[in-house]
Design a protein around this motif. Structure first.
Motif, PDB file in Angstrom:
ATOM      1  N   THR A 140       1.024  -1.238   0.052  1.00  0.00           N
ATOM      2  CA  THR A 140       0.022   0.085  -0.006  1.00  0.00           C
ATOM      3  C   THR A 140       0.812   1.229   0.170  1.00  0.00           C
ATOM      4  N   GLN A 141       2.152   1.112   0.568  1.00  0.00           N
ATOM      5  CA  GLN A 141       2.856   2.367   0.548  1.00  0.00           C
ATOM      6  C   GLN A 141       3.386   2.518  -0.748  1.00  0.00           C
ATOM      7  N   ASP A 142       3.767   1.461  -1.597  1.00  0.00           N
ATOM      8  CA  ASP A 142       4.329   1.477  -2.959  1.00  0.00           C
ATOM      9  C   ASP A 142       2.996   2.163  -3.556  1.00  0.00           C
ATOM     10  N   ALA A 143       2.082   1.711  -3.560  1.00  0.00           N
ATOM     11  CA  ALA A 143       0.775   2.470  -4.358  1.00  0.00           C
ATOM     12  C   ALA A 143       0.603   3.733  -3.970  1.00  0.00           C
ATOM     13  N   TYR A 144       0.712   4.135  -2.658  1.00  0.00           N
ATOM     14  CA  TYR A 144       0.474   5.543  -2.252  1.00  0.00           C
ATOM     15  C   TYR A 144       1.766   6.548  -2.882  1.00  0.00           C
ATOM     16  N   MET A 145       3.216   5.959  -2.686  1.00  0.00           N
ATOM     17  CA  MET A 145       4.108   6.741  -3.208  1.00  0.00           C
ATOM     18  C   MET A 145       3.968   7.098  -4.824  1.00  0.00           C
ATOM     19  N   ARG A 146       3.454   6.102  -5.446  1.00  0.00           N
ATOM     20  CA  ARG A 146       3.400   6.194  -6.881  1.00  0.00           C
ATOM     21  C   ARG A 146       2.178   7.144  -7.458  1.00  0.00           C
ATOM     22  N   ALA A 147       1.104   6.959  -6.377  1.00  0.00           N
ATOM     23  CA  ALA A 147      -0.070   7.810  -6.639  1.00  0.00           C
ATOM     24  C   ALA A 147       0.394   9.331  -6.417  1.00  0.00           C
ATOM     25  N   MET A 148       1.242   9.390  -5.534  1.00  0.00           N
ATOM     26  CA  MET A 148       1.483  11.122  -5.243  1.00  0.00           C
ATOM     27  C   MET A 148       2.366  11.407  -6.502  1.00  0.00           C
ATOM     28  N   GLU A 149       3.152  10.596  -7.316  1.00  0.00           N
ATOM     29  CA  GLU A 149       3.810  11.271  -8.407  1.00  0.00           C
ATOM     30  C   GLU A 149       2.664  11.496  -9.529  1.00  0.00           C
ATOM     31  N   ARG A 150       1.807  10.689  -9.525  1.00  0.00           N
ATOM     32  CA  ARG A 150       1.108  10.696 -11.014  1.00  0.00           C
ATOM     33  C   ARG A 150      -0.492  11.503 -10.864  1.00  0.00           C
ATOM     34  N   ALA A 151      -1.032  11.736  -9.403  1.00  0.00           N
ATOM     35  CA  ALA A 151      -2.125  12.321  -9.387  1.00  0.00           C
ATOM     36  C   ALA A 151      -2.203  13.600  -8.529  1.00  0.00           C
ATOM     37  N   GLU A 152      -3.213  14.609  -8.756  1.00  0.00           N
ATOM     38  CA  GLU A 152      -3.032  15.747  -8.332  1.00  0.00           C
ATOM     39  C   GLU A 152      -3.846  15.849  -6.958  1.00  0.00           C
ATOM     40  N   LEU A 153      -4.661  14.962  -6.934  1.00  0.00           N
ATOM     41  CA  LEU A 153      -5.243  14.860  -5.435  1.00  0.00           C
ATOM     42  C   LEU A 153      -5.331  13.175  -5.013  1.00  0.00           C
ATOM     43  N   VAL A 154      -4.604  13.056  -3.754  1.00  0.00           N
ATOM     44  CA  VAL A 154      -4.541  11.841  -3.192  1.00  0.00           C
ATOM     45  C   VAL A 154      -5.016  11.722  -1.766  1.00  0.00           C
ATOM     46  N   PHE A 155      -5.784  10.726  -1.617  1.00  0.00           N
ATOM     47  CA  PHE A 155      -6.166  10.583  -0.294  1.00  0.00           C
ATOM     48  C   PHE A 155      -5.455   9.425   0.345  1.00  0.00           C
ATOM     49  N   GLY A 156      -4.912   9.300   1.447  1.00  0.00           N
ATOM     50  CA  GLY A 156      -4.145   8.298   2.045  1.00  0.00           C
ATOM     51  C   GLY A 156      -5.082   8.157   3.548  1.00  0.00           C
ATOM     52  N   GLY A 179      12.805  21.775  -6.874  1.00  0.00           N
ATOM     53  CA  GLY A 179      12.316  23.081  -7.293  1.00  0.00           C
ATOM     54  C   GLY A 179      11.143  22.964  -8.245  1.00  0.00           C
ATOM     55  N   SER A 180      10.421  21.656  -8.047  1.00  0.00           N
ATOM     56  CA  SER A 180       9.253  21.423  -8.828  1.00  0.00           C
ATOM     57  C   SER A 180       8.087  22.246  -8.159  1.00  0.00           C
ATOM     58  N   VAL A 181       8.195  22.783  -7.012  1.00  0.00           N
ATOM     59  CA  VAL A 181       6.986  23.529  -6.318  1.00  0.00           C
ATOM     60  C   VAL A 181       7.755  24.526  -5.455  1.00  0.00           C
ATOM     61  N   GLU A 182       7.137  25.715  -5.223  1.00  0.00           N
ATOM     62  CA  GLU A 182       7.611  26.778  -4.456  1.00  0.00           C
ATOM     63  C   GLU A 182       7.328  26.764  -3.018  1.00  0.00           C
ATOM     64  N   ARG A 183       6.481  26.014  -2.417  1.00  0.00           N
ATOM     65  CA  ARG A 183       6.058  25.987  -1.414  1.00  0.00           C
ATOM     66  C   ARG A 183       5.255  24.708  -0.765  1.00  0.00           C
ATOM     67  N   SER A 279      -0.093  22.388  -8.520  1.00  0.00           N
ATOM     68  CA  SER A 279      -0.155  21.960  -7.086  1.00  0.00           C
ATOM     69  C   SER A 279      -0.424  20.405  -7.183  1.00  0.00           C
ATOM     70  N   ARG A 280      -0.161  19.990  -5.883  1.00  0.00           N
ATOM     71  CA  ARG A 280      -0.531  18.503  -5.433  1.00  0.00           C
ATOM     72  C   ARG A 280      -1.067  18.864  -4.177  1.00  0.00           C
ATOM     73  N   MET A 281      -2.186  18.088  -3.814  1.00  0.00           N
ATOM     74  CA  MET A 281      -3.118  18.137  -2.626  1.00  0.00           C
ATOM     75  C   MET A 281      -2.988  16.619  -2.188  1.00  0.00           C
ATOM     76  N   ILE A 282      -2.672  16.361  -0.684  1.00  0.00           N
ATOM     77  CA  ILE A 282      -2.452  14.958  -0.178  1.00  0.00           C
ATOM     78  C   ILE A 282      -3.502  15.161   1.376  1.00  0.00           C
ATOM     79  N   VAL A 283      -4.345  14.371   1.158  1.00  0.00           N
ATOM     80  CA  VAL A 283      -5.348  14.468   2.202  1.00  0.00           C
ATOM     81  C   VAL A 283      -5.136  12.977   2.998  1.00  0.00           C
ATOM     82  N   THR A 284      -4.725  13.075   4.356  1.00  0.00           N
ATOM     83  CA  THR A 284      -4.590  12.015   5.324  1.00  0.00           C
ATOM     84  C   THR A 284      -5.605  11.995   6.240  1.00  0.00           C
TER      85      THR A 284
END
Length: 348
Positions: A140-156, A179-183, A279-284
């Protein structure tokens, strides 16, 4: 040395009358690293023996694995992966051994992660910063880490101790360093203490710091402390209380909402609609630990239902088996799970 040539293996044919038994000898070229791989008093090999039900005997830089063919191949994959870590300059701790075992088992047990194994070697997702490299320890961690790379919104979502928040912050730190994001924007609903922020002492940072401490801990683990402090002072890492984010558009940032099970429906909708360009949004959160007043629906629970199947949104659901803290934590989570979800007796 390439990943395909980490070790030399010799396979002994099964003994007569034991068709499912095999013996596999692995020789690792670097004697010092082989010693680290096996662990002090061969403790890492002992753990592999216990978890995979194989016999592992070391002699010099060679380990001989004996047992069922599937199990010995799982042990080989785990050892090759750990040796690869050592070749790259990383250390091997007990938690790394446990993670390698989980992933070696998953390579056989599940089909949803086709990237899990490449040419007989475990190909685990990883997050790297200048201070630390983290590799997936569960499927699941593997899937989560890959999801953060490809999706703009990830729920964990899932129980405590599964790495949801830690990996989200690590991923944010990685993007910031590249340097992919500023904040990086960190947010968490402040409801656990049963107090309103306005009545707490100090300025806004001091008011919300106790609620955001797990996020800070992860940041300091991934980035040098002085850089974290400078980034906070400069606003590159921003502490954004959930109630104060209304009306903003969060662009060119990684935005993390932790403990999201304690958001109301309106708060969650407001937060999700802050997403800006690049931007990327991660909701846990853990839907089983809602601290909202009785009768108030969790915004996280509602969002998971409403956004199911929406393009660009990925949900990763962690289970008790994904707990990667102290082994006792996993047993505690499982015990509470049995209490909260008892099996129905036949005929009941």
């Amino acid at each position: 040395m390439t990943a395909e040539h980490l070790s030399q293996a010799d396979v002994t044919a099964p003994a007569s009358g034991a068709s499912d038994e095999t013996q596999l000898a692995l020789t690792f070229e670097n004697n010092r690293l082989a010693s680290e791989l096996f662990g002090q008093f061969d403790q890492n090999l002992a753990l592999i023996e216990q978890k995979l039900k194989v016999d592992a005997r070391s002699r010099g830089n060679t380990v001989t694995l004996s047992g069922e063919e599937v199990a010995t191949n799982q042990a080989r994959r785990a050892l090759d992966h750990l040796y690869d870590r050592l070749l790259k300059g990383s250390s091997v701790e007990v938690s790394d051994v446990e993670g390698a075992i989980r992933m070696a088992l998953a390579a056989d047990d599940q089909l949803v992660l086709p990237t899990l194994e490449r040419k007989g070697k475990l190909a685990l997702a990883q997050i790297s910063t200048r201070k630390k490299t983290i590799m997936a320890r569960t499927p699941t961690q593997d899937a989560y880490m890959r999801a953060m790379e490809r999706a703009e919104l990830v729920f964990g979502v899932g129980p405590a101790g599964t790495g949801k928040t830690y990996l989200a912050v690590a991923y944010a730190a990685q993007l910031l360093e590249r340097g992919s994001v500023e904040r990086i924007i960190l947010s968490r609903p402040a409801v656990e203490a049963g107090e309103r922020l306005g009545f707490l002492p100090g300025d806004m940072k001091e008011k919300v710091d106790p609620y955001l401490r797990p996020l800070y801990d992860a940041l300091y683990d991934m980035m040098p402390g002085d850089k974290v402090e400078r980034a906070i002072t400069a606003g590159v890492i921003e502490i954004a209380p959930l109630a104060f984010m209304r009306g903003r558009t969060l662009g060119n940032a990684v935005v993390i909402l932790d403990e999201a099970q304690n958001t109301t429906q309106m708060q969650m909708k407001m937060f999700l609609t802050r997403l800006g360009e690049n931007s990327r949004m991660i909701v846990t959160g853990d839907p089983s630990q809602v601290d909202l007043p009785r009768g108030v629906t969790s915004g996280l629970v509602e969002a998971l239902s409403i956004l199911d199947g929406v393009d660009g949104v990925v949900t990763c659901r962690f289970r008790e088996a994904d707990v990667v803290r102290h082994p006792l934590v996993q047993r505690i989570v499982e015990a509470y799970g049995r209490r909260e979800h008892p099996k129905t007796e036949p005929g009941a």
